[in-house]
Each structure stands twice: as C-alpha cells, then as structure tokens.
Write an enzyme that holds these catalytic residues in place. Structure first.
Site, mmCIF file in Angstrom:
data_model
loop_
_atom_site.group_PDB
_atom_site.id
_atom_site.type_symbol
_atom_site.label_atom_id
_atom_site.label_comp_id
_atom_site.label_asym_id
_atom_site.label_seq_id
_atom_site.Cartn_x
_atom_site.Cartn_y
_atom_site.Cartn_z
ATOM 1 N N PHE A 1 9.296 -2.420 -12.217
ATOM 2 C CA PHE A 1 8.216 -2.090 -11.497
ATOM 3 C C PHE A 1 9.181 -2.362 -9.833
ATOM 4 O O PHE A 1 9.973 -2.420 -9.139
ATOM 5 C CB PHE A 1 7.189 -3.748 -11.356
ATOM 6 C CG PHE A 1 6.203 -3.619 -10.654
ATOM 7 C CD1 PHE A 1 5.170 -2.896 -10.725
ATOM 8 C CD2 PHE A 1 6.062 -3.091 -8.634
ATOM 9 C CE1 PHE A 1 3.886 -2.611 -10.402
ATOM 10 C CE2 PHE A 1 4.807 -2.695 -7.787
ATOM 11 C CZ PHE A 1 3.659 -2.524 -9.044
ATOM 12 N N GLN B 1 -0.035 -4.047 4.799
ATOM 13 C CA GLN B 1 1.329 -2.678 3.732
ATOM 14 C C GLN B 1 0.045 -1.807 3.905
ATOM 15 O O GLN B 1 -1.047 -1.791 4.435
ATOM 16 C CB GLN B 1 1.452 -3.591 2.197
ATOM 17 C CG GLN B 1 2.869 -3.332 1.972
ATOM 18 C CD GLN B 1 2.876 -3.992 1.344
ATOM 19 O OE1 GLN B 1 2.006 -4.641 0.281
ATOM 20 N NE2 GLN B 1 4.066 -4.171 0.834
ATOM 21 N N HIS C 1 -0.024 2.602 2.429
ATOM 22 C CA HIS C 1 0.394 4.007 1.818
ATOM 23 C C HIS C 1 -0.203 4.904 3.055
ATOM 24 O O HIS C 1 -1.084 5.124 3.394
ATOM 25 C CB HIS C 1 -0.431 3.814 0.887
ATOM 26 C CG HIS C 1 -0.533 4.214 -0.704
ATOM 27 N ND1 HIS C 1 -0.727 5.902 -0.699
ATOM 28 C CD2 HIS C 1 -0.036 4.171 -1.528
ATOM 29 C CE1 HIS C 1 0.113 5.925 -1.844
ATOM 30 N NE2 HIS C 1 0.766 5.360 -2.220
ATOM 31 N N ARG D 1 8.456 7.104 1.502
ATOM 32 C CA ARG D 1 7.111 6.255 2.526
ATOM 33 C C ARG D 1 7.095 6.053 3.750
ATOM 34 O O ARG D 1 6.646 6.734 4.412
ATOM 35 C CB ARG D 1 6.681 4.986 1.614
ATOM 36 C CG ARG D 1 5.513 5.098 0.393
ATOM 37 C CD ARG D 1 4.933 3.216 0.342
ATOM 38 N NE ARG D 1 4.830 3.321 -0.691
ATOM 39 C CZ ARG D 1 3.650 2.831 -1.698
ATOM 40 N NH1 ARG D 1 3.654 1.837 -1.069
ATOM 41 N NH2 ARG D 1 3.146 2.972 -2.641
ATOM 42 N N HIS E 1 -4.286 -1.448 3.175
ATOM 43 C CA HIS E 1 -3.739 -2.012 1.619
ATOM 44 C C HIS E 1 -3.804 -3.311 1.997
ATOM 45 O O HIS E 1 -4.356 -3.636 0.876
ATOM 46 C CB HIS E 1 -2.915 -1.300 0.992
ATOM 47 C CG HIS E 1 -2.763 -1.435 -0.542
ATOM 48 N ND1 HIS E 1 -3.351 -1.517 -1.234
ATOM 49 C CD2 HIS E 1 -1.902 -1.822 -1.620
ATOM 50 C CE1 HIS E 1 -3.650 -1.244 -2.252
ATOM 51 N NE2 HIS E 1 -2.303 -2.157 -2.616
ATOM 52 N N ARG F 1 5.426 -7.527 1.381
ATOM 53 C CA ARG F 1 5.051 -8.405 0.430
ATOM 54 C C ARG F 1 5.220 -7.530 -0.521
ATOM 55 O O ARG F 1 5.421 -5.987 -1.071
ATOM 56 C CB ARG F 1 3.124 -8.225 -0.182
ATOM 57 C CG ARG F 1 3.001 -8.375 -2.120
ATOM 58 C CD ARG F 1 1.635 -9.001 -1.739
ATOM 59 N NE ARG F 1 0.988 -7.691 -1.336
ATOM 60 C CZ ARG F 1 1.137 -6.810 -3.009
ATOM 61 N NH1 ARG F 1 1.017 -7.113 -4.211
ATOM 62 N NH2 ARG F 1 0.500 -5.569 -2.727
#
Lengths: 81, 590
Positions: free
Chosen positions: B119, B240, B242, B286, B353, B393
């Site tokens: 991950f 956070q 996206h 991102r 998010h 996070r």
C-alpha cells in the site's frame, strides 16, 4: 401504509455509502411517491440489505440472488437513467 | 424538568468501527453499555473503507512496528504525536489478530496466515523499500469489520439504541461529563442518557465541503456537540482530498483514468496541466494536479454555470478502450454527472475524503483540555485527534485507528467506571435545558433561512475558500463569509414540524453541527501560514529553511479552536515516543 412507516423508510434511505445515498435520493424523490403499498413494503425490505451488496446490485455488478427483491432493485436502477 | 433519564455505566455515541470496538470492551467487562446510532450499526460509514487495516504482522516478509511508526510520523508531516503513534503501531498486530478471532474473514495466505498486500507509504527499514503491511477482506474490509464487531456486541449484550440522534453533551458545574441529550427519531422524544463515562465515536464531518466522498450521515455531530460544550477542536485545518471527484456528487474517478490518457481541460478547452507540469502533464502527482485544478478555477477558468469545476476528457480515446478498460468510470459518469464520457468530458473537482483533526485526546482516548483529562469524557475514531494522523493520514491507518483507540478508550472507561461512585451524581440541568431550547427554537422559527440554502452556502464557501489548495486572501475572505453563513444557520427553519422520523428536523440539527466544524476549519486554516501535509498554501514558499513551505520553527504545533470567540490556542506536538528515540524532523519526500 402508516405515515410513520413511510417516514422510517425515507430515513433508512440514508446509507453508509455515498453512491447509495445519491442513487436512493433520486429514487426517493422521483419514484417513491408513485409506489403502491405492497411496493413500498418491498422497498423497505430492500433497505435491509447490507450496503456493499445493495450497491453491487444497484450498480448491476452482481445479480441479486433474492428473486423477490429483483423487481425493486430494477426500479432503483431505472431511476438513475 | 420533565425529560426522562436513562442510566448506564457507559454511553457511546456512534456505532461505526470505533464505537463498536469500545462497546465490546465495556460490555465484555460486564458494564451496562448503551450505544446510540443514527443508522443501523452495520450501515455506518466505516462500511465504505475498502483498502485494509495496517499491522506489522510480517506474514509475507519481515516487518516491524517501529518501521510502521516511522511511516506514520513521516506521513503526518511530523504533526502526529509520537507517543500515540508508537502506541498505535505497537498495538496494531494485537488488535488485528483479535479481530481475526472475532470472526473477521481476512484474506489468507496458503499457510492460513493473514495475507498482506502493499500500500502507498508502507515501507520497510525506515523508508527503504515497500513492504506488505495491509490486511484486507477483499474490497470489503470496513464492511466485514462492522459485521464482526456488531455480532460480537450482540453476544456481549450491548444495548443498541438505533435511529437515535445525540443532541448535546451534558456537563456539570465542574465540567465533568454526565452523558448526552438524545432524540428518538421515531417519536422525536428527548431523553437524557446519563452515564459514568461517555464516548464520542461519531466519525468525521466531510459534508462541510460541496464535494465530499462522505456519506450523508457524516455531519460531525460529535464535533458540534463538543464545541457547544466548550471543548476545543484540534487541527481542523487538515483534511485529505482526492483530485478528481465528480463535481456535484463527490464520487471518485480513479487516477487510472489519467493513466489511460485522460486529459484535464479548463473552460477554454486548454490542456492546462502542460503549463503546471510540462513533463508529467496530467500524470503529475496528486498534489500538483489538485493545485493546478484549483488555480484554474480560482482564476476564472473553471467550467459550468458557476465556473466551479474542470473537465476530465477521454473523448479522444477509442470507445472500445473506454468500454473495456474503464467501464466503471463510464457508469459513474453517466449516473452521477449525466455525461457519457465517450461523447463529452466529465466534470471533476478536488474532493474531500478524510478529517485528520478532531476532539483532542491522548492515546488512552481521554479527552484532553488544558493538559488535563475531562472527567468522564472520551473520543475515538475520525471524530478524535489523538493525534496519530497529524497533517496527513497514511493509507489503512484509519481502520487501525478505530480498532486501537476504540479498544484503548474502552479500557480507560472501564478503569474510570470501576473507581467512580456506585451511584450517579445528580444531573446538571443547565446543558439539558440549553439543548431543549435549541430544538424548541427550530420548532418556533419563522421567516428564517431554509436548511438547504444555508447548507449549500456553507459547502460552497468551504469548497471555494478552504479546499485542497489554499490562498491567503481567499482564506481571509472565507473567514468573513463563513461567519455570515453562521448567522444564516442561527435562523434556519423547518416547514415540517411533525414528530415521527422528521428528516427535515434531523437535517437542521445536523447542520448546526456542521457549521461548527466549518468555522473551526476555516479559522484554523487562515491562521496557519505554513504548508504542512494536507494543508497547502500558495503563500508558503518552498525555501531551504522551509522545504515545501513547512515552517517547523513557528508551526510545529497543534491548533486548538475554541468556539467561544473563535479563539485559537496552540499546544506542542509530542515528539517523544513511549519507549524509542524520537523520529527526528526531516523533509517529507517520497
């Protein structure tokens, strides 16, 4: 159907997954007022599905194995077009 | 006062992962435990977590909690408290194995051990190379976790109050927490749930933004209740995002779309990423993509009637490629944007998010104000700020947070309840009356603001002025605007005053919670003049002393927003872990 049952159904259309919230919001606004008492009861049963399964059926990713619920799942799917 | 009172050892608000894990601890210790939830427990937003839960089990290759700790501190951009992070990473293998014993259907290796997958951000040997640390149950980890914990709670006789909404915290004159005021949705009856110990596990408040992946239930109820009760909120500027959610809906469009050749365009049809990242273009990282999108919108090159989004264009791809490689994206776009991406581009916008901040706690789940625990009050999960996520996070640490701090707060509550007097003290009625007055105002209000209008104004203000990428002047304007929106919220009215499952009243009460979070976020973000983790400002320059705009000299500290007077105070970051050496400050780069 008693009003309390109808309003309980409206509240239970709030889910743990955004994608279900959005699709049910549309269904509740456009289709729910046209449903018969029996259909409302069936929708109430559909709302008992676990969210992840429910979303997979509504998205058509998986076929709902419970034949009784399939017509209502299809109504929810149809409301998204 | 005619409010009925129900008495328990422990009251837990929220039945997601953290609430259920804490409840289990308490019920299995034989304590009388009530759990209140707006929705059926297994339909809590934890159900949306897909990625997995991290633990250094080392089932596939060598791993160590200390390496997990390093990744978490680095991910947090050094704003995480290192005692809490050590505690979480050391506890991770225990809580994951416990969950396995509770019946969680983890994916497994051939030898029967829990399968672990790689991950982003999970590394071995202090950032050296990727390691497999994420444990999952297919793509339904959160769902499976809720089911395992709920079943176990039923067995342990936890008392569930489903379709109840907590309204306010009850504190006595000394500030000790006595429980909550709550409303039964079916009847709109208001009760006091009095307890020796009260836990908030109400989740996040992503719905403050116009574009959010959060379910409709994520309205920050615990944060609103805490703020009204005089508890500060910590680090609320950190959220956070996206880069690409469907504008107006929030459903995510995977970054794979850009990998397949998707191009971002502004209102002039220009491929604007060529200006921001001449080499990587639409495949830039991102943060670069988010920053470019927001800059385009801010400078008036956004699309749509409100010029509030940009377009993700795949119309140049072969329709057969779209159908075969991106079928899910096509369906999402048709459903939620009413656009077939074969024929027209998809409207997208950076989308919120996850909330890193929350009610200040220590790693025991005790709520901490002025360096002291608030007697009888605990918080865990996304509503809480332990702080393990700091400014950003690490993926799969959210489910871990629920398990570790749900359990530790449960244990702290058990210890506290055991030493508390057997009989509950007399109930302080001041907070109860204030809560009733709040409900009554809603019933009486006329000529006020419609709930939908006030909520839309709040969400648009947060999205525009305090989104994924922030500008000094926009933040300053945003503070003024959100205080105006607060005035609107103070006069919200409802047409439907009926008592049974009155969704309009519930949504009004939720908005009163959301606005507290919105104010905390805007005001905290305006004040923090650096960039750190998910809080990124245009005016925080990248210099050798302040790499990426991070200003450790002035800003290595936690924000504490107080509702009273919108005051900001600060407290130091805990750099000292429990047993190991500090993980020293470094530039965060991957």
């Amino acid at each position: 159907m008693e009003e309390v049952e109808l309003k309980r159904i409206l509240w239970r259309s709030r889910r743990g997954l955004l994608e279900l919230d959005l699709q049910l919001e549309r269904f509740v606004a456009e289709v729910l007022p046209t449903l018969s008492e029996a259909e409302l009861a069936l929708y109430g049963d559909v709302l008992l599905l676990p969210d992840q399964d429910f979303l997979a059926y509504v998205n058509g990713a998986v076929a709902c194995p419970n034949a009784r619920l399939v017509p209502m799942i299809e109504r929810i799917r149809a409301a998204q077009r | 006062m005619s409010v009925p009172v129900r008495k328990f050892d422990a009251v837990i608000v929220g039945a997601g992962g953290a609430g259920l894990r804490a409840a289990l601890q308490l019920s299995e210790a034989g304590l009388k435990t009530a759990v209140l939830s707006k929705v059926f427990p297994t339909r809590s937003h934890t159900v949306a977590a897909q990625g997995g839960v991290s633990a250094s089990l080392g089932n596939s290759e060598p791993d160590h909690w200390h390496w997990h700790m390093y990744d978490t501190v680095k991910g947090s951009d050094w704003l995480g408290d290192q005692d809490a992070i050590e505690f979480m990473c050391r506890e991770a293998p225990n809580v994951v194995v416990e969950l396995e014993h509770f019946g969680m259907p983890f994916d497994r290796n051939a030898d029967g051990s829990i399968y672990q997958r790689p991950f982003g951000g999970h590394m071995s040997n202090f950032g050296e190379k990727p390691v497999r640390r994420a444990c999952a149950a297919a793509d339904r980890t959160g769902h499976a976790m809720l089911h395992a914990l709920y079943q176990r709670n039923v067995r342990a006789n936890t008392q569930f109050f489903v379709e109840w909404m907590a309204l306010d915290l009850v504190r006595d004159e000394q500030g000790n927490v006595q429980g909550v005021v709550a409303m039964e949705m079916e009847t709109s009856e208001v009760y006091v749930f009095q307890a020796k110990a009260t836990l908030f596990a109400t989740g996040g408040a992503g719905r403050i933004f116009a574009s959010s992946t959060n379910a409709f239930i994520n309205t920050g109820d615990g944060l609103g209740m805490a703020a009204r009760a005089g508890i500060p909120l910590e680090d609320m500027e950190f959220w956070q995002f996206h880069p690409t959610g469907v504008a107006g809906a929030g459903v995510l469009i995977t970054e794979g779309v850009r990998g397949e050749g998707g191009i971002l365009r502004n209102s002039a049809g220009e491929r604007f990423m060529e200006r921001y990242a001449p080499n990587a273009k639409d495949l830039a990282s991102r943060d670069v993509v988010s920053r470019a999108m927001v800059t385009e919108i801010n400078e008036g090159r956004g699309c749509g009637p409100n010029k509030d989004h940009v377009l993700l264009d795949i119309t140049h791809l072969d329709p057969e490629v779209i159908k075969s490689k991106l079928p899910g994206i096509r369906e999402i776009s048709i459903k939620f944007a009413n656009v077939d991406p074969i024929k027209a581009p998809i409207p997208v916008v950076p989308t919120c998010h996850y909330q890193m901040g929350g009610i200040p706690t220590n790693y025991k789940g005790e709520v901490i104000v002025d360096e002291k625990p608030v007697t009888g009050f605990y918080a865990a999960g996304e509503v809480a700020c332990a702080s393990v996520h700091g400014a950003n996070r690490l993926g799969t640490n959210s489910l871990l947070d629920l398990l570790v701090f749900g359990k530790s707060s449960g244990n702290s509550m058990i210890d506290f309840i055991k030493t508390a007097p057997k009989d509950l003290p007399p109930l302080a009625i001041g907070d109860v009356e204030r809560s009733l007055a709040r409900v009554e105002r809603l019933n009486q209000q006329s000529n006020g603001t419609q709930v939908n209008d006030a909520r839309a104004a709040m969400q648009a203000t947060m999205q525009k002025h305090c989104g994924v990428f922030r500008f000094k002047d926009m933040l300053a304007e945003g503070v003024a605007k959100i205080l105006e929106v607060e005035k609107m919220v103070k006069t919200i009215e409802i047409a439907d005053k009926s008592r049974t499952f009155n969704t309009a009243r519930l949504e009004a009460l939720e908005l009163e919670n959301l606005i507290e979070v919105a104010k905390a976020t805007m005001i905290s973000a305006d004040a923090r003049t650096e960039s750190r983790g998910a809080h990124v400002r245009d005016d925080a320059e990248d210099t050798p002393e302040r790499p990426n705009g991070r200003d450790d000299q002035n800003w290595l500290k936690h924000t504490l927003w107080h509702r009273d007077g919108n005051q900001l105070k600060y407290k130091p970051v805990t750099m000292k872990p429990l047993s190991v050496d500090t993980i020293a400050l470094k530039t965060r780069s991957y």
